[in-house]
Design an enzyme around this catalytic site. Structure first.
Site, PDB file in Angstrom:
ATOM      1  N   ASP A 170      26.341 -16.183  -8.218  1.00 55.48           N
ATOM      2  CA  ASP A 170      26.597 -16.638  -9.760  1.00 55.48           C
ATOM      3  C   ASP A 170      27.152 -16.051 -10.196  1.00 55.48           C
ATOM      4  O   ASP A 170      28.091 -15.011 -10.874  1.00 55.48           O
ATOM      5  CB  ASP A 170      25.314 -15.692 -10.684  1.00 55.48           C
ATOM      6  CG  ASP A 170      24.651 -16.564 -11.509  1.00 55.48           C
ATOM      7  OD1 ASP A 170      25.662 -16.688 -12.625  1.00 55.48           O
ATOM      8  OD2 ASP A 170      23.234 -16.535 -11.707  1.00 55.48           O
TER       9      ASP A 170
ATOM     10  N   SER B  81      18.823 -16.872 -17.547  1.00 50.63           N
ATOM     11  CA  SER B  81      19.586 -16.632 -17.842  1.00 50.63           C
ATOM     12  C   SER B  81      19.955 -15.041 -18.998  1.00 50.63           C
ATOM     13  O   SER B  81      18.857 -13.992 -18.287  1.00 50.63           O
ATOM     14  CB  SER B  81      20.902 -17.214 -18.370  1.00 50.63           C
ATOM     15  OG  SER B  81      22.229 -16.772 -18.978  1.00 50.63           O
TER      16      SER B  81
ATOM     17  N   HIS C 214      25.371 -21.203 -11.469  1.00 55.91           N
ATOM     18  CA  HIS C 214      24.213 -20.259 -12.251  1.00 55.91           C
ATOM     19  C   HIS C 214      22.865 -20.534 -12.850  1.00 55.91           C
ATOM     20  O   HIS C 214      22.386 -21.199 -13.101  1.00 55.91           O
ATOM     21  CB  HIS C 214      24.636 -20.714 -13.410  1.00 55.91           C
ATOM     22  CG  HIS C 214      24.625 -19.674 -15.139  1.00 55.91           C
ATOM     23  ND1 HIS C 214      24.062 -18.320 -14.695  1.00 55.91           N
ATOM     24  CD2 HIS C 214      23.938 -19.188 -16.123  1.00 55.91           C
ATOM     25  CE1 HIS C 214      23.167 -17.911 -15.471  1.00 55.91           C
ATOM     26  NE2 HIS C 214      23.016 -18.347 -16.654  1.00 55.91           N
TER      27      HIS C 214
END
Length: 521
Positions: free
Chosen positions: A460, A234, A490
């Site tokens: 995602d 991320s 995610h």
């Protein structure tokens, strides 16, 4: 959610790890940092004092000290000194909290593998043990290492308001419908931001991603590694990209998973998130209504979304009973729904939370919202959201006004009828911030870097799939290796997908580069 100032409550770039634990527990009822002014002139030569890890601090999320890994390996913690101001490396220092589990096969050890799980604002010292068993294969040849970036957890944490103030702050209406509500939102944001300056003004100019990247290069040296082997998830992909730009010759084997688009402004990032979360919601609705048994929250995918929209509209004026004395407001419900879309594993909680909310009970959705906001079971807060704001505002040059938001609202609503307003109004999060932002978007060009494996997930919600391609292009020719995972949630590696796992493990452990353009499903 990810970095874009999503909302206040901000939605960070990484899944808040204790979500399920917090949910079930709520319904059923490290290491020292600090500053140093000795002006150490050779921080790269410092020796780390590894000790048993204490229980996480409230700022790290609270809870118990990390338990040993299945084979009995103990987690150890240490504090690394780093310059407060990298432009004055011989000046004041701060402590950067680290955690490590040593490699299981010493003779085959490659070095350290440093993780950043995102946020920005997430504590790596608490996240790595939570995921530790998932990286058992990687630990055969690497010491697993993570850290609390500056401003986070025990590393000079940024705090902005006390717990009582935060409870009120996260109850506010973050999607104003008239001038009075707009003024109230802006007043609350300014008050929060002034609190950050009052409580953490010393570190606010020094929590940018470029500062954290320089900390990582110091960490590489202190850990005794010639190259930085890295796993960024991320926001951790943005941090990794900035590191590769600043220190391309020091990049070892690196993986970027759930990739932030480095070419976007905060506005573009928030708009992309609106589309990403809308897609995830649609996929959830299709999944629920396609099962053999009846979906308890709607008859069709369109009905599910319509009923959610109606619930949120009603909550704007009539909040539901939540947890304790707190009510499930429209903002809290939207935040809880967003949290549940980070992982397909959370969809069952979303279904139950919606079903309960339709019956007048907001506990589950509020528990999910609490998890997103970093609210601990005892009513204290981690500093994930305060750090998220501080790092974003240090990184991002644009400052958005009410007029900017109103101009963009139609575009955001088109991207997501459900999340559009929520994400658009989040753009005012850096109003009257004490420190200027650095740039419109990060520079991740990394000519001369070793190859970096870049993984995009088609489903995602927080870091939309297109960001992986943009990262590969921005890194430069011959650097990024693109891999696609056709899945939900995610991130890809922690989905357990065999194809993704084999590609990542093969690269990190044996240096086997997958063919760029590889697709896993």
């Amino acid at each position: 959610m990810p970095k874009p100032h999503a909302v206040r409550p901000a939605v960070p770039k990484v899944l808040v790890l204790p979500a399920v634990l917090l949910l079930t527990s709520a319904l059923a009822t490290g290491c020292g940092g600090g500053s140093d002014e000795d002006g150490d002139k050779d921080l790269a030569a410092q020796q780390l004092a590894w000790k048993d890890c204490p229980a996480p601090s409230a700022a790290q999320g609270g809870g118990e000290a990390p338990t040993p890994l299945p084979a009995g390996t103990e987690w150890k913690c240490a504090t690394m000194k780093a310059p407060l101001d990298w432009d004055k490396p011989e000046g004041d220092t701060i402590g950067i909290d680290l955690i490590r589990a040593e490699a299981s096969e010493k003779k085959e050890r490659i070095g350290s593998l440093v993780f950043n799980f995102g946020g920005p604002g997430g504590s790596g010292v608490t996240a790595l043990p939570a995921f530790g068993k998932d990286y058992a294969k990687l630990r055969t040849r690497y010491d697993l290492v993570s850290f609390d970036p500056r401003g986070v957890g025990r590393s000079e944490p940024v705090t902005c308001e006390d717990d009582v103030q935060l409870d009120a702050y996260y109850q506010q209406d973050a999607t104003p419908d008239d001038a009075q509500e707009e003024e109230t939102l802006l007043d609350n944001v300014r008050s929060f931001n002034e609190g950050c300056d009052d409580r953490a003004g010393k570190v606010l100019p020094h929590v940018a991603t470029t500062d954290a990247a320089r900390d990582m290069d110091l960490m590489r040296q202190v850990l005794g590694d010639d190259k930085l082997h890295y796993f960024g998830i991320s926001y951790g992909t943005e941090l990794g990209g900035v590191y590769a730009h600043l220190f391309p010759k020091n990049v070892g084997r690196a993986v970027f998973d759930a990739v932030v688009d480095p070419t976007e402004t905060p506005e573009q990032g928030s708009l992309g998130q609106a589309g990403g979360f809308q897609l995830a919601l649609e996929n959830y609705a299709k999944d629920c209504t396609s099962k053999v048994e009846d979906c308890p929250v709607g008859d069709t995918a369109e009905d599910v979304q319509a009923r959610i929209a109606k619930l949120l509209e009603e909550l704007d004026s009539k909040p539901l009973p939540g947890l304790g004395q707190r009510k499930l407001t429209q903002t809290a419900a939207t935040n809880g729904i967003a949290q549940s879309l980070y992982s397909k594993d959370f969809w069952e909680y979303l279904t139950q939370g919606l079903e309960d909310a339709y019956d007048g009970d907001g506990k589950i959705l509020m528990a999910l919202s609490d998890s997103m906001n970093g609210r601990n079971l005892d009513g204290t807060y981690s500093n994930i959201q305060s750090a998220n704001v501080a790092i974003n505002c240090a990184d991002d040059k644009p400052r958005y006004s009410v007029e900017d938001v109103k101009e963009k609202l139609p575009e955001f609503r088109e991207a997501s009828p459900l999340f559009g307003d929520y994400l658009a109004w989040g753009m005012v999060g850096c109003s009257d911030w004490a420190v200027d932002g650095a740039a419109d978007h990060p520079d991740v060009s990394a000519a001369g870097s070793a190859p970096i494996l870049v993984i995009g997930n088609t489903g995602d919600p927080a870091t939309p799939y297109e960001g992986a391609r943009k990262m590969v292009e921005s890194l430069g020719d011959g650097v990024g290796i693109e891999l696609t995972y056709k899945g939900e949630g995610h991130g890809a590696y922690d989905s357990g997908n065999k194809c993704v796992r084999e590609a990542v493990d093969g690269y990190l452990l044996d240096g086997k580069e997958p063919k760029t353009g590889t697709v896993c499903s």
